[in-house]
Scaffold this motif. Structure first.
Motif, PDB file in Angstrom:
ATOM      1  N   ARG A   1     -19.992 -33.924  32.458  1.00 23.42           N
ATOM      2  CA  ARG A   1     -19.748 -32.570  32.768  1.00 23.42           C
ATOM      3  C   ARG A   1     -20.256 -31.529  31.558  1.00 23.42           C
ATOM      4  N   ILE A   2     -19.742 -32.050  30.493  1.00 22.96           N
ATOM      5  CA  ILE A   2     -20.030 -31.567  29.002  1.00 22.96           C
ATOM      6  C   ILE A   2     -21.365 -31.482  28.754  1.00 22.96           C
ATOM      7  N   ALA A   3     -21.989 -32.650  29.009  1.00 31.04           N
ATOM      8  CA  ALA A   3     -23.538 -32.779  28.705  1.00 31.04           C
ATOM      9  C   ALA A   3     -24.502 -31.796  29.468  1.00 31.04           C
ATOM     10  N   ARG A   4     -23.853 -31.825  30.767  1.00 31.10           N
ATOM     11  CA  ARG A   4     -24.662 -30.816  31.593  1.00 31.10           C
ATOM     12  C   ARG A   4     -24.497 -29.433  31.281  1.00 31.10           C
ATOM     13  N   ALA A   5     -23.296 -29.360  31.069  1.00 36.76           N
ATOM     14  CA  ALA A   5     -22.862 -27.942  30.830  1.00 36.76           C
ATOM     15  C   ALA A   5     -23.458 -27.381  29.593  1.00 36.76           C
ATOM     16  N   ALA A   6     -23.830 -28.050  28.541  1.00 39.01           N
ATOM     17  CA  ALA A   6     -24.314 -28.091  27.065  1.00 39.01           C
ATOM     18  C   ALA A   6     -25.890 -27.770  27.170  1.00 39.01           C
ATOM     19  N   GLY A   7     -26.403 -28.116  28.499  1.00 34.84           N
ATOM     20  CA  GLY A   7     -27.865 -28.246  28.626  1.00 34.84           C
ATOM     21  C   GLY A   7     -28.658 -29.231  28.169  1.00 34.84           C
ATOM     22  N   ILE A   8     -27.766 -30.412  27.690  1.00 32.75           N
ATOM     23  CA  ILE A   8     -28.620 -31.780  27.054  1.00 32.75           C
ATOM     24  C   ILE A   8     -29.017 -32.761  28.230  1.00 32.75           C
ATOM     25  N   ALA A   9     -28.498 -32.530  29.494  1.00 31.38           N
ATOM     26  CA  ALA A   9     -28.231 -33.622  30.526  1.00 31.38           C
ATOM     27  C   ALA A   9     -28.808 -32.739  32.006  1.00 31.38           C
ATOM     28  N   PRO A  10     -30.052 -32.154  32.056  1.00 27.61           N
ATOM     29  CA  PRO A  10     -30.322 -31.502  33.240  1.00 27.61           C
ATOM     30  C   PRO A  10     -30.229 -32.523  34.282  1.00 27.61           C
ATOM     31  N   PRO A  11     -29.992 -32.346  35.634  1.00 24.84           N
ATOM     32  CA  PRO A  11     -30.210 -33.554  36.450  1.00 24.84           C
ATOM     33  C   PRO A  11     -31.550 -33.680  36.915  1.00 24.84           C
ATOM     34  N   GLY A  12     -31.903 -35.233  36.742  1.00 21.36           N
ATOM     35  CA  GLY A  12     -33.388 -35.639  37.275  1.00 21.36           C
ATOM     36  C   GLY A  12     -34.353 -35.363  36.275  1.00 21.36           C
ATOM     37  N   ASP A  13     -33.820 -35.052  34.946  1.00 22.39           N
ATOM     38  CA  ASP A  13     -34.726 -34.724  33.852  1.00 22.39           C
ATOM     39  C   ASP A  13     -34.864 -36.014  33.156  1.00 22.39           C
ATOM     40  N   ASP A  14     -35.907 -37.039  33.250  1.00 25.75           N
ATOM     41  CA  ASP A  14     -36.149 -38.188  32.660  1.00 25.75           C
ATOM     42  C   ASP A  14     -36.267 -38.235  31.036  1.00 25.75           C
ATOM     43  N   ALA A  15     -36.849 -36.742  30.716  1.00 26.04           N
ATOM     44  CA  ALA A  15     -37.256 -36.697  29.284  1.00 26.04           C
ATOM     45  C   ALA A  15     -36.312 -35.808  28.674  1.00 26.04           C
ATOM     46  N   ALA A  16     -35.105 -35.733  28.979  1.00 24.90           N
ATOM     47  CA  ALA A  16     -34.006 -35.002  28.380  1.00 24.90           C
ATOM     48  C   ALA A  16     -33.567 -35.817  26.999  1.00 24.90           C
ATOM     49  N   CYS A  17     -32.437 -34.999  26.653  1.00 28.27           N
ATOM     50  CA  CYS A  17     -31.955 -35.649  25.098  1.00 28.27           C
ATOM     51  C   CYS A  17     -31.193 -36.896  25.300  1.00 28.27           C
ATOM     52  N   ARG A  18     -31.251 -37.528  24.206  1.00 28.27           N
ATOM     53  CA  ARG A  18     -30.336 -38.796  23.954  1.00 28.27           C
ATOM     54  C   ARG A  18     -29.025 -38.378  23.633  1.00 28.27           C
ATOM     55  N   TRP A  19     -28.133 -38.971  24.514  1.00 30.96           N
ATOM     56  CA  TRP A  19     -26.862 -38.421  24.180  1.00 30.96           C
ATOM     57  C   TRP A  19     -25.685 -39.533  24.490  1.00 30.96           C
ATOM     58  N   ILE A  20     -24.745 -39.672  24.086  1.00 31.11           N
ATOM     59  CA  ILE A  20     -23.669 -40.613  24.485  1.00 31.11           C
ATOM     60  C   ILE A  20     -22.132 -39.698  24.243  1.00 31.11           C
ATOM     61  N   ALA A  21     -21.377 -40.408  25.203  1.00 38.07           N
ATOM     62  CA  ALA A  21     -19.925 -39.748  24.938  1.00 38.07           C
ATOM     63  C   ALA A  21     -19.105 -41.044  24.634  1.00 38.07           C
TER      64      ALA A  21
END
Length: 289
Positions: free
Chosen positions: A100-120
């Motif tokens: 939820r944090i990743a989506r809110a921060a705009g780094i993990a748009p749903p369905g975007d396969d070319a989005a940012c690399r991130w880990i929690a």
């Protein structure tokens, strides 16, 4: 702030090639970007230093990509802390908060396969750290929402309500009431200033290899090499003069870079809350890195 420094801050210790961080239930990495298994041979476990390298790779693969203001600091570090009176959360709940944090921060748009690399990373009691590289996998820059702090505060309210965590007092509550509660979220984006546009222009001019001064300097350096290869005193003298001309151009680039730094000082190190942290009214504090 590098990916390694952010991960060390999240774990509360230095990263190494001996310590493994697993993505299995109960492991330290509770959530991650959706194509992680496509880029790793074994996405279930890896050394902490390897995780940092994996997050840093987009910066190395796309050396000319920068943010809207020309900034190359691509590592975003968001920290969420529970209130001391909150219950312990299980792996699935930490994972939900991470996503939820990743989506809110705009780094993990749903369905975007070319989005940012991130880990929690859930590496310390009552705390979750989301670490991302703002350079997307397709080589473009993924800027967080313009009002990132407010966006995360709103999401913190929703998380607190959904997971039955402590909530902060309503706006305008008296001083005798308890301060903030619940998961505290702390992001670290760069805050634009009035001088940001000027600093961005100067950084572009100062870029050693890609700025507009660079081709001129490189052309002069090439003429120096060609002149030095020719016989005669005149060409030797010309080569020396051209060499110092190239050095002056390089010095000009350095000077412009120093002026840009003075116009827009670097952001505070990731992992540290601002001097006056914003208390998230929904059981979460948000701090930008």
């Amino acid at each position: 702030m590098t990916a390694g420094e952010a991960l060390a801050e999240a774990l509360g210790r230095e990263i190494s090639m001996e310590e493994g961080l697993t993505t299995e239930p109960g492991g330290t990495v509770v959530a991650h970007w959706n194509r992680l298994d496509h880029y790793t041979d074994d996405h279930r476990i890896g050394e902490s230093a390897s995780w940092a390298d994996h997050l840093a790779e987009p910066s190395l693969e796309h050396p000319l990509v920068s943010g809207p203001d020309g900034d190359r600091r691509a590592i975003l570090h968001i920290t969420a802390r529970l209130h001391p009176l909150d219950r312990e959360l299980n792996h699935a709940e930490w994972s939900e908060i991470g996503h939820r944090i990743a989506r809110a921060a705009g780094i993990a748009p749903p369905g975007d396969d070319a989005a940012c690399r991130w880990i929690a990373v859930q590496g310390q009691p009552g705390r979750l750290d989301v670490i991302a590289n703002l350079i997307r996998d397709d080589g473009t820059w993924s800027a967080p929402p313009r009002r990132l702090m407010q966006t995360l505060v709103t999401e913190a309210r929703n998380v607190a309500a959904d997971l039955l965590l402590h909530s902060s007092p309503q706006q305008g509550a008296g001083p005798q009431q308890h301060p903030s509660a619940g998961p505290a979220v702390t992001p670290s984006p760069r805050v634009p200033t009035a001088t940001s546009p000027l600093a961005a222009i100067l950084r572009q001019l100062a870029a050693e290899q890609s700025g507009p001064i660079a081709p001129v300097r490189q052309l002069v350096e090439e003429v120096v090499r060609q002149a030095a290869a020719l016989p005669g005193d005149q060409t030797d003298a010309a080569a020396r003069d051209l060499f110092w001309a190239a050095r002056r151009l390089y010095g000009l680039q350095e000077q412009l870079g120093e002026i840009a730094s003075r116009l827009q000082p670097p952001a505070p190190p990731a992992g540290l809350a601002p001097a006056r942290p914003v208390q998230a009214p929904a059981a979460s504090r948000v701090s930008a890195r």
